[in-house]
Write a protein that holds these residues in place. Structure first.
Motif, PDB file in Angstrom:
ATOM      1  N   PRO A  58      -9.038  -1.174  -6.127  1.00  0.00           N
ATOM      2  CA  PRO A  58      -9.178  -0.123  -7.138  1.00  0.00           C
ATOM      3  C   PRO A  58      -9.534   1.225  -6.519  1.00  0.00           C
ATOM      4  CG  PRO A  58     -11.123  -1.516  -7.118  1.00  0.00           C
ATOM      5  CD  PRO A  58     -10.152  -2.114  -6.139  1.00  0.00           C
ATOM      6  N   ALA A  59      -8.896   2.267  -7.014  1.00  0.00           N
ATOM      7  CA  ALA A  59      -9.177   3.622  -6.552  1.00  0.00           C
ATOM      8  C   ALA A  59     -10.176   4.287  -7.493  1.00  0.00           C
ATOM      9  CB  ALA A  59      -7.883   4.433  -6.495  1.00  0.00           C
ATOM     10  N   ARG A  60     -10.842   5.285  -7.004  1.00  0.00           N
ATOM     11  CA  ARG A  60     -11.859   5.974  -7.800  1.00  0.00           C
ATOM     12  C   ARG A  60     -11.294   6.640  -9.044  1.00  0.00           C
ATOM     13  NH1 ARG A  60     -16.089   8.813  -3.651  1.00  0.00           N
ATOM     14  NH2 ARG A  60     -16.349   6.998  -2.333  1.00  0.00           N
ATOM     15  N   ASP A  61     -10.012   7.015  -9.000  1.00  0.00           N
ATOM     16  CA  ASP A  61      -9.415   7.713 -10.145  1.00  0.00           C
ATOM     17  C   ASP A  61      -8.953   6.758 -11.242  1.00  0.00           C
ATOM     18  OD1 ASP A  61      -7.111   6.575  -9.126  1.00  0.00           O
ATOM     19  OD2 ASP A  61      -6.047   8.478  -8.859  1.00  0.00           O
ATOM     20  N   GLY A  62      -9.232   5.465 -11.071  1.00  0.00           N
ATOM     21  CA  GLY A  62      -8.827   4.490 -12.071  1.00  0.00           C
ATOM     22  C   GLY A  62      -7.531   3.795 -11.740  1.00  0.00           C
ATOM     23  N   GLY A  63      -6.832   4.263 -10.744  1.00  0.00           N
ATOM     24  CA  GLY A  63      -5.606   3.614 -10.297  1.00  0.00           C
ATOM     25  C   GLY A  63      -5.922   2.566  -9.248  1.00  0.00           C
ATOM     26  N   TYR A  64      -5.014   2.369  -8.329  1.00  0.00           N
ATOM     27  CA  TYR A  64      -5.238   1.394  -7.273  1.00  0.00           C
ATOM     28  C   TYR A  64      -4.558   1.885  -6.005  1.00  0.00           C
ATOM     29  CZ  TYR A  64      -0.597   0.117  -8.849  1.00  0.00           C
ATOM     30  OH  TYR A  64       0.717   0.180  -9.226  1.00  0.00           O
ATOM     31  N   ILE A  93       0.860  -1.181   0.000  1.00  0.00           N
ATOM     32  CA  ILE A  93       0.000   0.000   0.000  1.00  0.00           C
ATOM     33  C   ILE A  93       0.895   1.230   0.000  1.00  0.00           C
ATOM     34  CG2 ILE A  93      -1.915  -1.127   1.200  1.00  0.00           C
ATOM     35  CD1 ILE A  93      -0.973   0.352   3.777  1.00  0.00           C
ATOM     36  N   GLY A  94       0.304   2.336  -0.356  1.00  0.00           N
ATOM     37  CA  GLY A  94       0.977   3.621  -0.239  1.00  0.00           C
ATOM     38  C   GLY A  94       0.407   4.366   0.954  1.00  0.00           C
ATOM     39  N   THR A  95       0.721   5.631   1.029  1.00  0.00           N
ATOM     40  CA  THR A  95       0.263   6.420   2.175  1.00  0.00           C
ATOM     41  C   THR A  95      -0.594   7.600   1.741  1.00  0.00           C
ATOM     42  OG1 THR A  95       2.345   7.647   2.081  1.00  0.00           O
ATOM     43  CG2 THR A  95       2.213   5.831   3.660  1.00  0.00           C
ATOM     44  N   ASP A  96      -1.288   7.453   0.617  1.00  0.00           N
ATOM     45  CA  ASP A  96      -2.063   8.603   0.136  1.00  0.00           C
ATOM     46  C   ASP A  96      -3.504   8.269  -0.242  1.00  0.00           C
ATOM     47  OD1 ASP A  96      -1.425   7.137  -2.068  1.00  0.00           O
ATOM     48  OD2 ASP A  96      -0.638   8.796  -3.233  1.00  0.00           O
ATOM     49  N   CYS A  97      -4.103   7.329   0.482  1.00  0.00           N
ATOM     50  CA  CYS A  97      -5.495   6.978   0.198  1.00  0.00           C
ATOM     51  C   CYS A  97      -6.325   7.078   1.481  1.00  0.00           C
ATOM     52  CB  CYS A  97      -5.602   5.574  -0.392  1.00  0.00           C
ATOM     53  SG  CYS A  97      -7.301   5.186  -0.867  1.00  0.00           S
ATOM     54  N   PRO A  98      -6.991   8.216   1.683  1.00  0.00           N
ATOM     55  CA  PRO A  98      -7.756   8.396   2.923  1.00  0.00           C
ATOM     56  C   PRO A  98      -9.003   7.525   3.017  1.00  0.00           C
ATOM     57  CG  PRO A  98      -8.120  10.240   1.445  1.00  0.00           C
ATOM     58  CD  PRO A  98      -7.044   9.390   0.818  1.00  0.00           C
ATOM     59  N   GLU A  99      -9.361   6.832   1.943  1.00  0.00           N
ATOM     60  CA  GLU A  99     -10.532   5.963   1.994  1.00  0.00           C
ATOM     61  C   GLU A  99     -10.180   4.518   2.332  1.00  0.00           C
ATOM     62  OE1 GLU A  99     -12.497   6.589  -1.730  1.00  0.00           O
ATOM     63  OE2 GLU A  99     -13.180   8.574  -1.144  1.00  0.00           O
ATOM     64  N   MET A 100      -8.900   4.184   2.346  1.00  0.00           N
ATOM     65  CA  MET A 100      -8.466   2.821   2.669  1.00  0.00           C
ATOM     66  C   MET A 100      -8.640   2.590   4.173  1.00  0.00           C
ATOM     67  SD  MET A 100      -4.699   1.144   2.225  1.00  0.00           S
ATOM     68  CE  MET A 100      -4.003   2.426   3.276  1.00  0.00           C
ATOM     69  N   THR A 101      -9.180   1.417   4.502  1.00  0.00           N
ATOM     70  CA  THR A 101      -9.401   1.110   5.908  1.00  0.00           C
ATOM     71  C   THR A 101      -8.656  -0.165   6.310  1.00  0.00           C
ATOM     72  OG1 THR A 101     -11.337  -0.289   5.500  1.00  0.00           O
ATOM     73  CG2 THR A 101     -11.733   2.101   5.771  1.00  0.00           C
ATOM     74  N   LYS A 102      -8.575  -0.360   7.600  1.00  0.00           N
ATOM     75  CA  LYS A 102      -7.993  -1.590   8.146  1.00  0.00           C
ATOM     76  C   LYS A 102      -8.721  -2.800   7.576  1.00  0.00           C
ATOM     77  CE  LYS A 102      -7.477  -4.002  12.542  1.00  0.00           C
ATOM     78  NZ  LYS A 102      -7.760  -3.978  13.981  1.00  0.00           N
ATOM     79  N   ASN A 103     -10.021  -2.718   7.473  1.00  0.00           N
ATOM     80  CA  ASN A 103     -10.824  -3.822   6.941  1.00  0.00           C
ATOM     81  C   ASN A 103     -10.435  -4.145   5.496  1.00  0.00           C
ATOM     82  OD1 ASN A 103     -13.026  -5.752   7.108  1.00  0.00           O
ATOM     83  ND2 ASN A 103     -14.103  -4.373   5.707  1.00  0.00           N
ATOM     84  N   ASP A 104     -10.175  -3.129   4.675  1.00  0.00           N
ATOM     85  CA  ASP A 104      -9.760  -3.362   3.284  1.00  0.00           C
ATOM     86  C   ASP A 104      -8.469  -4.177   3.234  1.00  0.00           C
ATOM     87  OD1 ASP A 104     -11.863  -1.770   2.248  1.00  0.00           O
ATOM     88  OD2 ASP A 104     -10.640   0.046   2.403  1.00  0.00           O
ATOM     89  N   ILE A 105      -7.531  -3.829   4.092  1.00  0.00           N
ATOM     90  CA  ILE A 105      -6.230  -4.505   4.099  1.00  0.00           C
ATOM     91  C   ILE A 105      -6.380  -5.930   4.617  1.00  0.00           C
ATOM     92  CG2 ILE A 105      -3.865  -4.419   4.977  1.00  0.00           C
ATOM     93  CD1 ILE A 105      -4.385  -1.310   5.293  1.00  0.00           C
ATOM     94  N   ARG A 117      -5.059   2.488 -15.195  1.00  0.00           N
ATOM     95  CA  ARG A 117      -6.413   2.941 -15.481  1.00  0.00           C
ATOM     96  C   ARG A 117      -7.092   2.017 -16.490  1.00  0.00           C
ATOM     97  NH1 ARG A 117      -3.808   7.217 -13.819  1.00  0.00           N
ATOM     98  NH2 ARG A 117      -4.853   8.823 -12.650  1.00  0.00           N
ATOM     99  N   ARG A 118      -6.366   1.618 -17.526  1.00  0.00           N
ATOM    100  CA  ARG A 118      -6.955   0.714 -18.519  1.00  0.00           C
ATOM    101  C   ARG A 118      -7.287  -0.626 -17.873  1.00  0.00           C
ATOM    102  NH1 ARG A 118      -2.967   2.992 -21.731  1.00  0.00           N
ATOM    103  NH2 ARG A 118      -1.624   1.189 -21.469  1.00  0.00           N
ATOM    104  N   PHE A 119      -6.373  -1.141 -17.054  1.00  0.00           N
ATOM    105  CA  PHE A 119      -6.592  -2.433 -16.415  1.00  0.00           C
ATOM    106  C   PHE A 119      -7.778  -2.372 -15.468  1.00  0.00           C
ATOM    107  CE2 PHE A 119      -5.785  -5.471 -12.972  1.00  0.00           C
ATOM    108  CZ  PHE A 119      -5.764  -6.638 -13.704  1.00  0.00           C
ATOM    109  N   LEU A 120      -7.806  -1.346 -14.639  1.00  0.00           N
ATOM    110  CA  LEU A 120      -8.835  -1.275 -13.609  1.00  0.00           C
ATOM    111  C   LEU A 120     -10.174  -0.766 -14.132  1.00  0.00           C
ATOM    112  CD1 LEU A 120      -6.654  -0.090 -10.649  1.00  0.00           C
ATOM    113  CD2 LEU A 120      -7.657  -2.328 -10.997  1.00  0.00           C
ATOM    114  N   SER A 121     -10.225  -0.302 -15.378  1.00  0.00           N
ATOM    115  CA  SER A 121     -11.506   0.148 -15.915  1.00  0.00           C
ATOM    116  C   SER A 121     -12.345  -1.031 -16.404  1.00  0.00           C
ATOM    117  CB  SER A 121     -11.283   1.140 -17.066  1.00  0.00           C
ATOM    118  OG  SER A 121     -10.684   0.479 -18.173  1.00  0.00           O
TER     119      SER A 121
END
Length: 169
Positions: A127-133, A99-111, A155-159
């Motif tokens: 998957p992140a809302r912007d098409g990344g992860y 994981i990185g450190t720039d996703c405020p929507e990621m939770t302990k439960n997700d991990i 973005r192509r993969f996650l779309s």
């Protein structure tokens, strides 16, 4: 678990955001994001490897208990991720999540869910809302020759309309 974290240096974090709000505010936001990330992983019962971008800073006593510290290596994000995964799989780990450190929507439960799913599938992606992860996990190191992050590829993969977890074996 691998946590990729940039060294918190003025003018070197959240640079696109800093263009509109200034370096000081961008650094403040980045520090909040890293604190949030570490709060989410604190109670997860896995070995934690904090990979800093440039150097291992002086760590205040008790700030990152039960962490091992490393420095990212590689010329681009794909190389750095591949090298970090490789280090842990070569050390004998059977499931690794990064994981990185720039996703405020990621939770302990997700991990925790990612690690749980790795018991049944080979690859998990948050998957992140912007098409990344925001999360990538593997149950074996099968990306040794193909983990390359090129512009637009995530973005192509996650779309794609993924409906359920898949196995890539």
């Amino acid at each position: 678990m691998i946590i990729f974290q940039k060294n918190a240096q003025l003018g070197k974090v959240k640079t696109r955001l800093a263009a509109s709000i200034g370096n000081e505010k961008a650094l403040e936001i980045y520090q909040w994001l890293t604190a949030y990330t570490h709060e989410q992983v604190r109670g997860i019962k896995v070995d934690k490897f904090l990979f800093f971008s440039d150097f291992i800073p002086e760590i205040p006593v008790g700030e990152y208990t039960n962490y091992q510290f490393r420095v990212q290596s590689g010329e681009n994000l794909g190389d750095r991720m591949r090298n970090a995964f490789s280090q842990l799989f070569e050390s004998g780990y059977k499931s690794v999540v990064i994981i990185g450190t720039d996703c405020p929507e990621m939770t302990k439960n997700d991990i925790e869910k990612a690690f749980l799913n790795l018991g049944q599938v080979d690859l998990v992606i948050g998957p992140a809302r912007d098409g990344g992860y925001y999360l990538l996990g593997m149950s074996s190191f099968f990306f040794q020759n193909c983990l390359t992050i090129s512009p637009g590829a995530p973005r192509r993969f996650l779309s794609q309309p993924w409906i359920e977890p898949i196995s890539l074996t």
